[in-house]
Design an enzyme around this catalytic site. Structure first.
Site, PDB file in Angstrom:
ATOM      1  N   HIS A 132     -27.047  22.149   3.770  1.00 55.15           N
ATOM      2  CA  HIS A 132     -25.816  22.542   4.496  1.00 55.15           C
ATOM      3  C   HIS A 132     -25.829  24.043   4.774  1.00 55.15           C
ATOM      4  CE1 HIS A 132     -21.425  22.853   5.276  1.00 55.15           C
ATOM      5  NE2 HIS A 132     -21.540  21.579   5.578  1.00 55.15           N
ATOM      6  N   PHE A 133     -26.438  24.575   5.572  1.00 51.02           N
ATOM      7  CA  PHE A 133     -27.449  24.080   6.501  1.00 51.02           C
ATOM      8  C   PHE A 133     -28.705  24.894   6.251  1.00 51.02           C
ATOM      9  CE2 PHE A 133     -23.294  23.442   8.480  1.00 51.02           C
ATOM     10  CZ  PHE A 133     -23.332  22.082   8.745  1.00 51.02           C
TER      11      PHE A 133
END
Length: 151
Positions: free
Chosen positions: A49-50
């Site tokens: 994420h991410f």
């Protein structure tokens, strides 16, 4: 009242990777708390994420507010524990008005400010705010249920 990580771990059942409070700066039992989460690139959620633009998931910011609320709700006026954490569960059961204003990224220090709106033996309501460098990054109204694990 302040708490270091040992005092936090004495009061919360959460452990790595779900313990999201590193220090308590101020606490007025049953009223309010100011706590800190130091956000590191080593957090496991940043893996996905991410990968190329790491951002702390908003749901984990809300979870950190809920953990902060549990800390002051379970602490009596003298700094002792109101209940046996091994026999009591504290569940997040409602979130209203959640707003995420700015991304929280590795290197940020998340300041969590939570105030009680209503406390009872079974349901508690709070107003939570998360700040980074004095700027509001998230806010939400929280509702938590307290249940005995012996029932």
């Amino acid at each position: 009242m302040e708490l270091d990580i040992k005092g936090i771990m004495d009061r919360l059942p959460h452990r790595y990777p779900m313990l999201l409070i590193d220090r308590v700066l101020e606490m007025v039992p049953g009223k309010s708390i100011v706590a800190i989460k130091n956000v590191s690139i080593n957090e496991p959620f940043f893996t996905g994420h991410f990968p190329h633009h790491p951002v702390m998931p908003g749901v984990l910011i809300v979870e950190a507010m809920a953990q902060a609320s549990a800390l002051f709700s379970f602490t009596d006026e003298n700094g002792g524990l109101k209940c046996d954490g091994a026999k009591t569960a504290y569940y997040l059961v409602g979130i209203d008005g959640a707003r995420f204003r700015k991304p929280v990224v590795p290197g940020d220090q998340l300041r969590l400010e939570v105030e009680a709106e209503r406390l009872s033996c079974t349901i508690c309501k709070y107003q939570g705010r998360a700040l980074v460098d004095g700027q509001l990054v998230a806010e939400a109204k929280l509702m938590c249920a307290i249940r005995s694990l012996e029932e």
